[in-house]
Design a protein around this motif. Structure first.
Motif, PDB file in Angstrom:
ATOM      1  N   ASP A  95       0.809  -1.121  -0.043  1.00  0.00           N
ATOM      2  CA  ASP A  95      -0.074  -0.086   0.048  1.00  0.00           C
ATOM      3  C   ASP A  95       0.837   1.271  -0.052  1.00  0.00           C
ATOM      4  O   ASP A  95       0.336   2.331  -0.649  1.00  0.00           O
ATOM      5  CB  ASP A  95      -0.973  -0.062   1.235  1.00  0.00           C
ATOM      6  N   VAL A  96       2.154   1.320   0.565  1.00  0.00           N
ATOM      7  CA  VAL A  96       2.643   2.555   0.700  1.00  0.00           C
ATOM      8  C   VAL A  96       4.110   1.965   0.530  1.00  0.00           C
ATOM      9  O   VAL A  96       4.984   1.295   1.127  1.00  0.00           O
ATOM     10  CB  VAL A  96       2.706   3.075   2.212  1.00  0.00           C
ATOM     11  N   ALA A  97       5.054   3.137  -0.202  1.00  0.00           N
ATOM     12  CA  ALA A  97       6.554   2.983  -0.190  1.00  0.00           C
ATOM     13  C   ALA A  97       7.027   4.375  -0.413  1.00  0.00           C
ATOM     14  O   ALA A  97       6.344   5.219  -1.034  1.00  0.00           O
ATOM     15  CB  ALA A  97       6.736   2.127  -1.677  1.00  0.00           C
ATOM     16  N   GLY A 152      -1.123   9.310 -10.445  1.00  0.00           N
ATOM     17  CA  GLY A 152      -1.935  10.119 -10.445  1.00  0.00           C
ATOM     18  C   GLY A 152      -1.651  11.115  -9.091  1.00  0.00           C
ATOM     19  O   GLY A 152      -1.273  10.527  -7.973  1.00  0.00           O
ATOM     20  N   ALA A 153      -2.106  12.452  -9.015  1.00  0.00           N
ATOM     21  CA  ALA A 153      -1.719  13.075  -7.933  1.00  0.00           C
ATOM     22  C   ALA A 153      -2.211  12.849  -6.714  1.00  0.00           C
ATOM     23  O   ALA A 153      -1.639  13.153  -5.590  1.00  0.00           O
ATOM     24  CB  ALA A 153      -2.336  14.511  -8.514  1.00  0.00           C
ATOM     25  N   ASP A 154      -3.290  12.231  -6.950  1.00  0.00           N
ATOM     26  CA  ASP A 154      -3.914  11.772  -5.260  1.00  0.00           C
ATOM     27  C   ASP A 154      -3.160  10.679  -4.583  1.00  0.00           C
ATOM     28  O   ASP A 154      -3.489  10.308  -3.600  1.00  0.00           O
ATOM     29  CB  ASP A 154      -5.479  11.384  -5.620  1.00  0.00           C
ATOM     30  N   HIS A 155      -2.377  10.141  -5.274  1.00  0.00           N
ATOM     31  CA  HIS A 155      -1.537   9.115  -4.527  1.00  0.00           C
ATOM     32  C   HIS A 155       0.038   9.059  -4.667  1.00  0.00           C
ATOM     33  O   HIS A 155       0.569   8.163  -4.300  1.00  0.00           O
ATOM     34  CB  HIS A 155      -1.952   7.656  -5.308  1.00  0.00           C
ATOM     35  N   VAL A 156       0.313  10.549  -4.756  1.00  0.00           N
ATOM     36  CA  VAL A 156       1.557  10.813  -4.499  1.00  0.00           C
ATOM     37  C   VAL A 156       1.733  12.052  -3.329  1.00  0.00           C
ATOM     38  O   VAL A 156       1.178  12.994  -3.555  1.00  0.00           O
ATOM     39  CB  VAL A 156       2.283  11.592  -5.682  1.00  0.00           C
ATOM     40  N   TYR A 157       2.305  11.757  -2.256  1.00  0.00           N
ATOM     41  CA  TYR A 157       2.250  12.562  -1.114  1.00  0.00           C
ATOM     42  C   TYR A 157       3.706  13.179  -1.001  1.00  0.00           C
ATOM     43  O   TYR A 157       4.608  12.308  -0.921  1.00  0.00           O
ATOM     44  CB  TYR A 157       2.020  11.949   0.168  1.00  0.00           C
ATOM     45  N   SER A 158       3.749  14.401  -0.942  1.00  0.00           N
ATOM     46  CA  SER A 158       5.260  15.214  -0.673  1.00  0.00           C
ATOM     47  C   SER A 158       5.199  16.015   0.726  1.00  0.00           C
ATOM     48  O   SER A 158       4.399  17.046   0.719  1.00  0.00           O
ATOM     49  CB  SER A 158       5.560  15.978  -1.716  1.00  0.00           C
ATOM     50  N   PHE A 159       5.834  15.567   1.814  1.00  0.00           N
ATOM     51  CA  PHE A 159       5.477  16.118   2.983  1.00  0.00           C
ATOM     52  C   PHE A 159       6.789  17.111   3.550  1.00  0.00           C
ATOM     53  O   PHE A 159       7.668  16.496   3.229  1.00  0.00           O
ATOM     54  CB  PHE A 159       5.554  15.015   4.111  1.00  0.00           C
ATOM     55  N   GLU A 160       6.459  18.380   3.496  1.00  0.00           N
ATOM     56  CA  GLU A 160       7.557  18.894   4.082  1.00  0.00           C
ATOM     57  C   GLU A 160       8.329  18.699   5.202  1.00  0.00           C
ATOM     58  O   GLU A 160       7.425  18.167   6.188  1.00  0.00           O
ATOM     59  CB  GLU A 160       6.978  20.470   4.267  1.00  0.00           C
ATOM     60  N   ALA A 161       9.688  18.355   4.964  1.00  0.00           N
ATOM     61  CA  ALA A 161      10.181  17.766   6.096  1.00  0.00           C
ATOM     62  C   ALA A 161      11.634  18.443   6.801  1.00  0.00           C
ATOM     63  O   ALA A 161      12.094  19.291   6.094  1.00  0.00           O
ATOM     64  CB  ALA A 161      10.627  16.598   5.340  1.00  0.00           C
ATOM     65  N   GLU A 202      -4.329   2.290  -4.401  1.00  0.00           N
ATOM     66  CA  GLU A 202      -5.647   2.883  -4.442  1.00  0.00           C
ATOM     67  C   GLU A 202      -6.386   2.581  -3.081  1.00  0.00           C
ATOM     68  O   GLU A 202      -7.471   3.302  -2.941  1.00  0.00           O
ATOM     69  CB  GLU A 202      -6.391   2.540  -5.619  1.00  0.00           C
ATOM     70  N   ARG A 203      -6.198   1.606  -2.418  1.00  0.00           N
ATOM     71  CA  ARG A 203      -6.776   1.487  -1.070  1.00  0.00           C
ATOM     72  C   ARG A 203      -6.513   2.628   0.117  1.00  0.00           C
ATOM     73  O   ARG A 203      -7.210   2.574   0.691  1.00  0.00           O
ATOM     74  CB  ARG A 203      -5.850   0.314  -0.219  1.00  0.00           C
ATOM     75  N   VAL A 204      -5.616   3.498  -0.390  1.00  0.00           N
ATOM     76  CA  VAL A 204      -5.335   4.489   0.707  1.00  0.00           C
ATOM     77  C   VAL A 204      -5.972   5.740   0.205  1.00  0.00           C
ATOM     78  O   VAL A 204      -5.485   6.592  -0.976  1.00  0.00           O
ATOM     79  CB  VAL A 204      -3.785   4.876   0.833  1.00  0.00           C
ATOM     80  N   ALA A 205      -6.898   6.487   1.069  1.00  0.00           N
ATOM     81  CA  ALA A 205      -7.658   7.782   0.822  1.00  0.00           C
ATOM     82  C   ALA A 205      -6.683   8.947   1.389  1.00  0.00           C
ATOM     83  O   ALA A 205      -6.767   9.900   0.725  1.00  0.00           O
ATOM     84  CB  ALA A 205      -8.604   7.493   1.527  1.00  0.00           C
ATOM     85  N   LYS A 206      -5.949   8.806   2.418  1.00  0.00           N
ATOM     86  CA  LYS A 206      -5.229   9.848   2.961  1.00  0.00           C
ATOM     87  C   LYS A 206      -3.999   9.256   3.672  1.00  0.00           C
ATOM     88  O   LYS A 206      -4.207   8.321   4.755  1.00  0.00           O
ATOM     89  CB  LYS A 206      -6.025  10.811   3.661  1.00  0.00           C
ATOM     90  N   PRO A 234       5.476   9.461   7.728  1.00  0.00           N
ATOM     91  CA  PRO A 234       4.052   9.192   7.534  1.00  0.00           C
ATOM     92  C   PRO A 234       3.550   8.602   9.114  1.00  0.00           C
ATOM     93  O   PRO A 234       4.347   8.085   9.628  1.00  0.00           O
ATOM     94  CB  PRO A 234       3.504   8.059   6.485  1.00  0.00           C
ATOM     95  N   ASN A 235       2.546   9.108   9.526  1.00  0.00           N
ATOM     96  CA  ASN A 235       1.845   8.558  10.696  1.00  0.00           C
ATOM     97  C   ASN A 235       0.938   7.373  10.456  1.00  0.00           C
ATOM     98  O   ASN A 235      -0.277   7.462  10.186  1.00  0.00           O
ATOM     99  CB  ASN A 235       1.159   9.772  11.495  1.00  0.00           C
ATOM    100  N   TYR A 236       1.630   6.400  10.268  1.00  0.00           N
ATOM    101  CA  TYR A 236       0.748   5.044   9.620  1.00  0.00           C
ATOM    102  C   TYR A 236      -0.286   4.750  10.350  1.00  0.00           C
ATOM    103  O   TYR A 236      -1.289   4.119  10.019  1.00  0.00           O
ATOM    104  CB  TYR A 236       1.700   3.819   9.443  1.00  0.00           C
ATOM    105  N   SER A 237      -0.362   4.926  11.692  1.00  0.00           N
ATOM    106  CA  SER A 237      -1.477   4.538  12.539  1.00  0.00           C
ATOM    107  C   SER A 237      -2.881   5.274  12.043  1.00  0.00           C
ATOM    108  O   SER A 237      -3.721   4.823  12.558  1.00  0.00           O
ATOM    109  CB  SER A 237      -1.212   4.522  14.169  1.00  0.00           C
ATOM    110  N   GLN A 238      -2.591   6.451  11.696  1.00  0.00           N
ATOM    111  CA  GLN A 238      -3.655   7.232  11.269  1.00  0.00           C
ATOM    112  C   GLN A 238      -4.076   7.310   9.890  1.00  0.00           C
ATOM    113  O   GLN A 238      -4.563   8.225   9.431  1.00  0.00           O
ATOM    114  CB  GLN A 238      -3.504   8.794  12.017  1.00  0.00           C
ATOM    115  N   THR A 239      -3.451   6.256   9.179  1.00  0.00           N
ATOM    116  CA  THR A 239      -3.880   6.117   7.588  1.00  0.00           C
ATOM    117  C   THR A 239      -5.392   6.103   7.526  1.00  0.00           C
ATOM    118  O   THR A 239      -6.054   5.473   8.313  1.00  0.00           O
ATOM    119  CB  THR A 239      -3.075   5.127   7.020  1.00  0.00           C
ATOM    120  N   ILE A 240      -5.825   6.708   6.511  1.00  0.00           N
ATOM    121  CA  ILE A 240      -7.209   6.750   6.132  1.00  0.00           C
ATOM    122  C   ILE A 240      -7.517   5.974   4.944  1.00  0.00           C
ATOM    123  O   ILE A 240      -7.083   6.096   3.914  1.00  0.00           O
ATOM    124  CB  ILE A 240      -8.129   8.108   5.831  1.00  0.00           C
ATOM    125  N   LEU A 241      -8.187   4.684   5.149  1.00  0.00           N
ATOM    126  CA  LEU A 241      -8.386   3.761   3.866  1.00  0.00           C
ATOM    127  C   LEU A 241      -9.535   4.338   2.899  1.00  0.00           C
ATOM    128  O   LEU A 241     -10.406   4.734   3.489  1.00  0.00           O
ATOM    129  CB  LEU A 241      -8.559   2.286   4.414  1.00  0.00           C
TER     130      LEU A 241
END
Length: 536
Positions: A264-266, A281-290, A512-516, A525-532
């Motif tokens: 689901d995540v890499a 697709g843009a909805d499944h690429v996350y770029s977090f300021e770090a 696609e299983r991950v909504a947020k 990522p705070n994996y414990s708070q993943t929204i499916l």
């Protein structure tokens, strides 16, 4: 003098740092969510050999799921209490930590002040050789546990148990950043149950924490780690009930497996950044300021790099904007200071024209300095997706300065690390750090204080810089602290020991299983708070 609560101390760290004392671990997820049974995610991680928090250098995601920190800093730099009920001081030297009652380790034993003190002493004890021991170096008595001659002490005198849920920590000097140092990134601060102290080898095979998730299987290198939500966790409930961490030696394979829906995540490899939006697709690429920053380290022991004009020329010969667009798909930000922009008070822009693309000025400066003789071997760790970046750097140095620059990868990370650690790199080289808590203090200490954490990343250690950092640490007022750290950077600018390259983003791709995917100020990522996604 009355005690100054963490509400005041944290507010003084920087203007943007707030406190929500009623929270037990900030996130962007719905705080009422309980995590439906069967809501499982799988996450690619780097292969690890050590899972114990005091030894972990590869298993941060695992550690952050299995342990709960004393405090948590979220993506907005809001500091909240988790395992701690309060953290108080009247002088920023001695801190009183009061734990929340009713918390237990996954083996059912209570999390107590004694457990914290015993754990920190075990991590700091020199003969144990824990890799993260240095995170406790500012506690009074640490040096007594790390002697070069004679028998070391076994307990730091700066730690005192007051009662079952209260202990005090005395530091070597005033340090207003302490509440952030005990947040999620500094894993040496995590507690261990008493059983761990008897056999660390056994504990590494099956670590027991105090966090949202408990490990269900024994750890075997290169095998998945399966975590289940801990039913008796006293903090915010997770939004998923199971996390499986799958080790991948090859980041490209993990990327492909997410694309295929196998996991689901890499993490997003640097050499895939430019194409990731097209692939996912843009909805499944996350770029977090770090709180990550990269430099081009320079071998300052080499006479060819000792003229500041040479160092300035190298910096101005680099077109960071184009590299960011072509290599990183625009996900990074060209650096303009010596600490990441996300760290409160960073004097963004202090680098001025030295961090701007000025090829003609760069060549003129190099000529003025007498030119450059011999080849310029641009050295970087091989096998981790950095070839395109360092090839571009070498090409620009060759084209804009007229030097014989060539990009040379190491065989692997271990070879590169040993070469840099021993000061044996013969040319410009890979140098970066991801801060473990979002404070200028962490980045400046790591790079510019000898023994601070990233040895020879920037091999320039000026006693005046160390003194200025200590003076900044002692400033409790937020504005004064920010100004004091800016003074440190002004002093660094006078010598310009290494060109800053990029303020980093930590980037990930999801199925696609991950909504947020949620994050924190640590960038992970705070994996414990993943929204499916609905129906996932």
């Amino acid at each position: 003098m009355r005690l100054m609560s963490l509400r005041l101390a944290a507010g003084a760290l920087a203007a943007s740092l707030a406190l929500a004392a009623c929270s037990t671990g900030g996130s962007d997820a719905d705080p009422t969510s309980t995590g439906a049974d069967g809501a499982a995610i799988s996450v690619a991680i780097s292969p690890a050999t050590q899972l114990i928090p005091g030894r972990n250098i590869e298993a941060y995601d695992f550690n952050m799921a299995v342990w709960a920190p004393l405090t948590f800093v979220d993506a907005d730099s809001t500091l909240t209490y988790v395992q701690a009920e309060s953290i108080e001081t009247e002088d920023a030297i001695t801190w009183t930590i009061t734990l929340r009652e009713g918390w237990t380790f996954h083996d059912g034993t209570p999390v107590t002040a004694q457990a914290y003190v015993d754990s920190w002493n075990a991590v700091a004890y020199g003969p144990n050789a824990f890799e993260n021991s240095g995170q406790l170096a500012n506690v009074v008595g640490y040096a007594d546990l790390n002697v070069t001659e004679g028998e070391p002490a076994t307990e730091m005198s700066g730690l005192k148990v007051v009662d079952e849920t209260t202990f005090t920590v005395t530091l070597l000097g005033p340090d207003s950043q302490f509440p952030m140092q005990v947040s999620q990134g500094q894993t040496a601060m995590y507690p261990m149950p008493a059983s761990a102290l008897d056999d660390f080898e056994a504990y590494n095979r099956h670590p027991v924490g105090n966090g949202k998730f408990a490990l269900t299987n024994d750890f075997v290198e290169n095998e998945p780690l399966i975590l289940e939500a801990y039913a008796d966790y006293q903090g915010d409930a997770p939004t998923v009930s199971q996390i499986t961490f799958v080790p991948y030696a090859d980041t490209a394979t993990a990327y492909t497996d997410v694309l295929a829906g196998n996991i689901d995540v890499a993490g997003l490899p640097p050499n895939k950044m430019a194409q990731s939006a097209t692939d996912f697709g843009a909805d499944h690429v996350y770029s977090f300021e770090a709180p990550g920053i990269s430099f081009l380290g320079l071998p300052l022991q080499d006479p060819r790099y000792q003229d500041i004009r040479v160092r300035k020329a190298i910096s101005m010969a680099l077109d960071r904007e184009t590299i960011n667009k072509v290599v990183y798909g625009g996900l990074f930000t060209p650096a303009t200071a010596f600490t990441p922009a996300i760290e409160p008070g960073t004097p963004v822009g202090i680098c001025g024209e030295l961090c701007e693309y000025q090829p003609e000025k760069a060549k003129a400066l190099l000529t003025e300095a007498g030119g450059f003789t011999g080849s310029m071997n641009v050295y970087y760790p091989g096998g981790v997706g950095l070839d395109e970046l360092y090839t571009a750097i070498a090409n620009q140095l060759r084209q804009n300065l007229g030097v014989d620059a060539v990009a040379t990868p190491s065989t692997d990370w271990a070879e590169f690390y040993e070469t840099r650690l021993n000061g044996l790199a013969t040319g410009p080289y890979f140098s970066r750090w991801g801060a473990l808590y979002p404070s200028q203090q962490n980045t400046l200490r790591v790079f510019f204080v000898e023994g601070g954490g990233c040895t020879n990343c920037i091999p320039w250690y000026d006693p005046e810089v160390a003194d200025l950092i200590a003076a900044a640490d002692a400033q409790v007022d937020g504005a004064e602290a920010a100004s004091a750290y800016a003074v440190v950077q002004e002093r660094i600018m006078e010598e310009f020991p290494a060109p800053p390259l990029f303020f980093e983003a930590y980037s990930f791709v999801t199925s696609e299983r991950v909504a947020k995917l949620n994050t924190s100020a640590a960038g992970n990522p705070n994996y414990s708070q993943t929204i499916l996604a609905e129906g996932a």
